[in-house]
Write a protein that holds these residues in place. Structure first.
Motif, short mmCIF file in Angstrom:
data_model
loop_
_atom_site.label_atom_id
_atom_site.label_comp_id
_atom_site.label_asym_id
_atom_site.label_seq_id
_atom_site.Cartn_x
_atom_site.Cartn_y
_atom_site.Cartn_z
N PHE A 28 0.86 -1.18 0.00
CA PHE A 28 0.00 0.00 0.00
C PHE A 28 0.89 1.23 0.00
O PHE A 28 1.78 1.36 0.85
CB PHE A 28 -0.91 0.00 1.23
CG PHE A 28 -1.91 1.12 1.25
CD1 PHE A 28 -3.08 1.03 0.53
CD2 PHE A 28 -1.68 2.27 2.01
CE1 PHE A 28 -4.01 2.07 0.55
CE2 PHE A 28 -2.59 3.30 2.03
CZ PHE A 28 -3.76 3.20 1.30
N THR A 29 0.68 2.13 -0.95
CA THR A 29 1.50 3.34 -1.08
C THR A 29 0.61 4.55 -1.20
O THR A 29 -0.34 4.57 -1.99
CB THR A 29 2.41 3.25 -2.32
OG1 THR A 29 3.31 2.15 -2.17
CG2 THR A 29 3.23 4.53 -2.48
N VAL A 30 0.91 5.57 -0.41
CA VAL A 30 0.28 6.88 -0.56
C VAL A 30 1.28 7.75 -1.31
O VAL A 30 2.35 8.07 -0.77
CB VAL A 30 -0.08 7.51 0.79
CG1 VAL A 30 -0.77 8.86 0.58
CG2 VAL A 30 -0.96 6.58 1.61
N PRO A 31 1.00 8.15 -2.55
CA PRO A 31 1.99 8.87 -3.35
C PRO A 31 2.17 10.31 -2.87
O PRO A 31 1.34 10.84 -2.11
CB PRO A 31 1.37 8.84 -4.76
CG PRO A 31 -0.09 8.75 -4.51
CD PRO A 31 -0.26 7.92 -3.28
N PRO A 32 3.24 10.97 -3.29
CA PRO A 32 3.46 12.37 -2.92
C PRO A 32 2.28 13.25 -3.32
O PRO A 32 1.78 13.15 -4.44
CB PRO A 32 4.73 12.76 -3.69
CG PRO A 32 5.42 11.46 -3.95
CD PRO A 32 4.34 10.45 -4.13
N GLY A 33 1.82 14.05 -2.40
CA GLY A 33 0.69 14.93 -2.67
C GLY A 33 -0.67 14.26 -2.52
O GLY A 33 -1.70 14.93 -2.58
N SER A 36 -4.91 9.56 1.77
CA SER A 36 -5.72 8.35 1.93
C SER A 36 -6.33 8.34 3.32
O SER A 36 -5.64 8.61 4.31
CB SER A 36 -4.87 7.09 1.74
OG SER A 36 -4.45 6.97 0.39
N ASN A 37 -7.62 8.04 3.38
CA ASN A 37 -8.34 7.95 4.64
C ASN A 37 -8.85 6.53 4.82
O ASN A 37 -9.63 6.04 4.00
CB ASN A 37 -9.52 8.93 4.66
CG ASN A 37 -9.07 10.38 4.60
OD1 ASN A 37 -8.56 10.93 5.57
ND2 ASN A 37 -9.24 11.00 3.43
N LEU A 57 -1.64 10.06 5.26
CA LEU A 57 -2.43 8.88 5.59
C LEU A 57 -3.14 9.12 6.91
O LEU A 57 -2.50 9.29 7.95
CB LEU A 57 -1.54 7.64 5.69
CG LEU A 57 -2.23 6.35 6.15
CD1 LEU A 57 -3.33 5.94 5.17
CD2 LEU A 57 -1.21 5.22 6.31
N ASN A 58 -4.47 9.15 6.87
CA ASN A 58 -5.29 9.29 8.07
C ASN A 58 -5.87 7.93 8.42
O ASN A 58 -6.69 7.39 7.68
CB ASN A 58 -6.40 10.31 7.83
CG ASN A 58 -5.87 11.68 7.47
OD1 ASN A 58 -4.97 12.19 8.13
ND2 ASN A 58 -6.40 12.28 6.42
#
Length: 229
Positions: A28-33, A36-37, A57-58
């Motif tokens: 799982f990756t949250v990209p720059p900018g 994700s909740n 990431l919240n």
């Protein structure tokens, strides 16, 4: 082209929702900018793949299970809320980790090799555990703080070992209301509850109290002699 992008964006959002409500996902990756909740009460099993946060990431009260490495990039920010993160690899924090009342659990579910913590992190609850005598590498200096409960858990005949990342001592600081549960643990150049949260004041130990008593007695004798002179 725009319609094609929107369709894939919708599919990606659907996969995220399914995953967050209990489906396994390989990484799982949250990209720059990006942001994700995770829904409160949801569960995400990473199947021994990585969690990488380069955006925001919240986590609310979600549960992330079976992560391998957890990496928070310099551009990354994690609001852990009341969540639980379970991992079996390295923890690297170069960004922001707001612990809230969350729990981070290290175990050897994915690997029996050494697990290393790096960067400056304030945890609420932190558990380092293993059933096979794993080693945990703690960053040298006072980079780790626990404000809730620190649990160090090995097993009989298979104690866990905490070692410093260098020749300098490593310190796991404890907040003013923190607690420690320590079972079957070896500490190798690692201090618990030292550094910025040193316990005890040397000048008020036994010898300090004795010297203070002698000084007070001498002062009283001097005062009485002065009054009678």
């Amino acid at each position: 082209m725009k319609m094609f992008f929107n369709r894939w964006a919708a599919v990606g959002g659907l996969l995220l929702v399914l995953t967050a409500n209990g489906y396994a996902q390989s990484g799982f990756t949250v990209p720059p900018g990006g942001t994700s909740n995770l829904p409160s009460g949801s569960s995400m099993n990473l199947a021994c793949a990585a969690l990488t946060v380069q955006g925001a990431l919240n986590m609310n009260s979600a549960q992330v299970d079976s992560a391998n490495a957890v990496t928070i990039a310099a551009s990354g920010a994690v609001d852990a809320g009341q969540s639980t993160i379970t991992l079996s690899g390295d923890w690297s924090n170069n960004g922001t980790f707001a612990a809230g009342t969350s729990t981070v659990v290290f175990n050897n579910g994915c690997t029996a090799g050494p697990m290393q913590l790096s960067g400056n992190t304030v945890f609420y609850n932190l558990t380092l555990s293993s059933t096979s005598g794993s080693t945990f590498v703690i960053p040298a200096g006072s980079n780790i703080t626990v404000n809730g409960t620190l649990t160090l858990q090995g097993t009989n005949g298979q104690p866990i070992t905490l070692v410093s990342s260098s020749g300098s001592p490593a310190v796991i600081n404890l907040g003013p209301n923190a607690h420690v549960n320590q079972v079957n643990t070896n500490l190798n150049n690692v201090q618990i509850g030292a550094g910025t949260n040193s316990q005890g004041i040397p000048t008020l130990q036994t010898w300090g109290l004795l010297m203070l008593g002698l000084l007070l007695t001498a002062l009283m004798v001097w005062q009485q002699r002065r009054e009678h002179s």
